[in-house]
Design an enzyme around this catalytic site. Sequence first.
Site, PDB file in Angstrom:
ATOM      1  N   ARG A  81     -43.603 -19.285  -6.091  1.00 30.58           N
ATOM      2  CA  ARG A  81     -42.429 -19.470  -5.231  1.00 30.58           C
ATOM      3  C   ARG A  81     -41.257 -18.572  -5.608  1.00 30.58           C
ATOM      4  O   ARG A  81     -40.310 -18.434  -4.827  1.00 30.58           O
ATOM      5  CB  ARG A  81     -41.972 -20.936  -5.280  1.00 30.58           C
ATOM      6  CG  ARG A  81     -42.930 -21.920  -4.629  1.00 30.58           C
ATOM      7  CD  ARG A  81     -42.242 -23.253  -4.408  1.00 30.58           C
ATOM      8  NE  ARG A  81     -41.105 -23.110  -3.505  1.00 30.58           N
ATOM      9  CZ  ARG A  81     -40.097 -23.975  -3.432  1.00 30.58           C
ATOM     10  NH1 ARG A  81     -40.051 -25.013  -4.241  1.00 30.58           N
ATOM     11  NH2 ARG A  81     -39.105 -23.786  -2.583  1.00 30.58           N
ATOM     12  N   SER A  96     -26.295 -18.968  -7.007  1.00 32.16           N
ATOM     13  CA  SER A  96     -25.684 -20.225  -6.594  1.00 32.16           C
ATOM     14  C   SER A  96     -24.244 -20.317  -7.081  1.00 32.16           C
ATOM     15  O   SER A  96     -23.948 -19.949  -8.219  1.00 32.16           O
ATOM     16  CB  SER A  96     -26.479 -21.401  -7.169  1.00 32.16           C
ATOM     17  OG  SER A  96     -25.805 -22.626  -6.920  1.00 32.16           O
ATOM     18  N   HIS A 197     -17.238 -44.951  -3.260  1.00 33.24           N
ATOM     19  CA  HIS A 197     -15.803 -44.860  -3.525  1.00 33.24           C
ATOM     20  C   HIS A 197     -15.059 -44.492  -2.228  1.00 33.24           C
ATOM     21  O   HIS A 197     -15.462 -43.561  -1.522  1.00 33.24           O
ATOM     22  CB  HIS A 197     -15.515 -43.810  -4.597  1.00 33.24           C
ATOM     23  CG  HIS A 197     -14.128 -43.909  -5.147  1.00 33.24           C
ATOM     24  ND1 HIS A 197     -13.028 -43.391  -4.489  1.00 33.24           N
ATOM     25  CD2 HIS A 197     -13.651 -44.485  -6.288  1.00 33.24           C
ATOM     26  CE1 HIS A 197     -11.940 -43.637  -5.195  1.00 33.24           C
ATOM     27  NE2 HIS A 197     -12.296 -44.301  -6.291  1.00 33.24           N
ATOM     28  N   ASP A 350      -9.911 -41.007  -9.899  1.00 32.32           N
ATOM     29  CA  ASP A 350      -9.861 -42.466  -9.860  1.00 32.32           C
ATOM     30  C   ASP A 350     -11.125 -43.077 -10.450  1.00 32.32           C
ATOM     31  O   ASP A 350     -11.057 -44.083 -11.175  1.00 32.32           O
ATOM     32  CB  ASP A 350      -9.669 -42.949  -8.420  1.00 32.32           C
ATOM     33  CG  ASP A 350      -9.404 -44.440  -8.360  1.00 32.32           C
ATOM     34  OD1 ASP A 350      -8.381 -44.894  -8.912  1.00 32.32           O
ATOM     35  OD2 ASP A 350     -10.231 -45.165  -7.780  1.00 32.32           O
ATOM     36  N   CYS A 370     -36.629 -49.763 -11.971  1.00 31.82           N
ATOM     37  CA  CYS A 370     -37.213 -49.990 -10.646  1.00 31.82           C
ATOM     38  C   CYS A 370     -38.300 -51.057 -10.762  1.00 31.82           C
ATOM     39  O   CYS A 370     -38.986 -51.140 -11.788  1.00 31.82           O
ATOM     40  CB  CYS A 370     -37.811 -48.696 -10.094  1.00 31.82           C
ATOM     41  SG  CYS A 370     -36.597 -47.399  -9.756  1.00 31.82           S
ATOM     42  N   CYS A 373     -41.573 -49.471 -11.761  1.00 35.63           N
ATOM     43  CA  CYS A 373     -41.365 -48.287 -12.590  1.00 35.63           C
ATOM     44  C   CYS A 373     -42.620 -47.952 -13.394  1.00 35.63           C
ATOM     45  O   CYS A 373     -43.270 -48.829 -13.955  1.00 35.63           O
ATOM     46  CB  CYS A 373     -40.187 -48.518 -13.534  1.00 35.63           C
ATOM     47  SG  CYS A 373     -39.846 -47.134 -14.646  1.00 35.63           S
TER      48      CYS A 373
END
Length: 385
Positions: A81, A96, A197, A350, A370, A373
């Site tokens: 790739r 990036s 939030h 905050d 989980c 899991c």
Amino acid sequence: MLKNLLASKASALAALGTQSRYFSMQSVKYSKPRTAIVMLNMGGPQNTDQVHDYLLRIMTDRDMIQLPVQSKLGPWIAKRRTPEVQKKYAEIGGGSPIFKWTNLQGELLCKQLDKVSPETAPHKHYVAFRYVTPLTEDTLKQVEADQPERVVLFSQYPQYSCATSGSSFNAIFTHYKTNTNGLPNAKWSIIDRWGTHPLLARTFADNIRKELEKFPAEKRKDVIILFSAHSLPLRAVNRGDAYPSEVGATVQNVMGELNYCNPYCLVWQSKVGPLPWLEPFTENAIKGYVKQGKKNFILVPIAFVNEHIETLHELDIEYCQELAHEVGAEKIGRAAAPNDHPLFIEAMTDVVSSHLKNGSRVNPKFLLRCPSCINEKCGTTSLED
């Protein structure tokens, strides 16, 4: 994950050596921080030469992706790739910008924290990427070298997933299994999720309003808002990963801020490999709505806090440009990621300042595995002390 790190006998950190340019930027800010804010994220190659190693780390990380015979198949996929992904990075400027944005966000965050939380100042941010420099384990060494009194591990994934946030926390736990001489007297704590939030919702809502203004007034109310988040393999969802529900909660908060002004849908992008992933995919949703006669869309990167390959290439080039032309859409706009939006910096401030003040070291949800899991790392860590 990483629950041992939160114990009163926390193993603590251990000390950086790479990324001299990055750390020279860091060191001029504070010589002796009292509070270290470690900003955890996946990261992205800053140039095309880093692409192969970046992909290799992803494809061999079983927290991120599970492959048969992963030690062999992962490196093969990464090598195969690399040219394709290098081409995509070249098309967005050669690398990036996620490090640039994360570093700026950290600087602005700590500047505000010094004002609103002087009792924990001075604050210093550290960028800790999972798959590219500055790598998490190297950043931890720099934190140790600075000897702060308090360390806050601050996930830059607002919505928690075992594949993203969990991988970063597991990497830190793994590091301290073998590096025990760190900061035994430092106070450690974790901010593992913050997708609900209010100021985060206001940030996304403001960016959506700005994008809506770019559509003709007579068509504005019919624009479909597509909240696009990175998809997740269904087997991870079926094990109980919280990510889909947490992303959905963020979407509802944003639409509440917008007074449900437009039709909207949560869609999923960036599927990798042949196994079933969360759907509808962003591309297929656009195609489906166009067939229904819908022609105008806004894509919202609801799970990303800054621009990177999945916003700048996948959303902007592959969908807003190429797919729009292919299916005959009138306009596909894209709301900006939070980046350095003032409301977003307020949100981060905050989140962290409240965390510093309330005395809590960990969200109880973080300690809950989980239901199904299968990750041994999760099973062998605990908050015992």
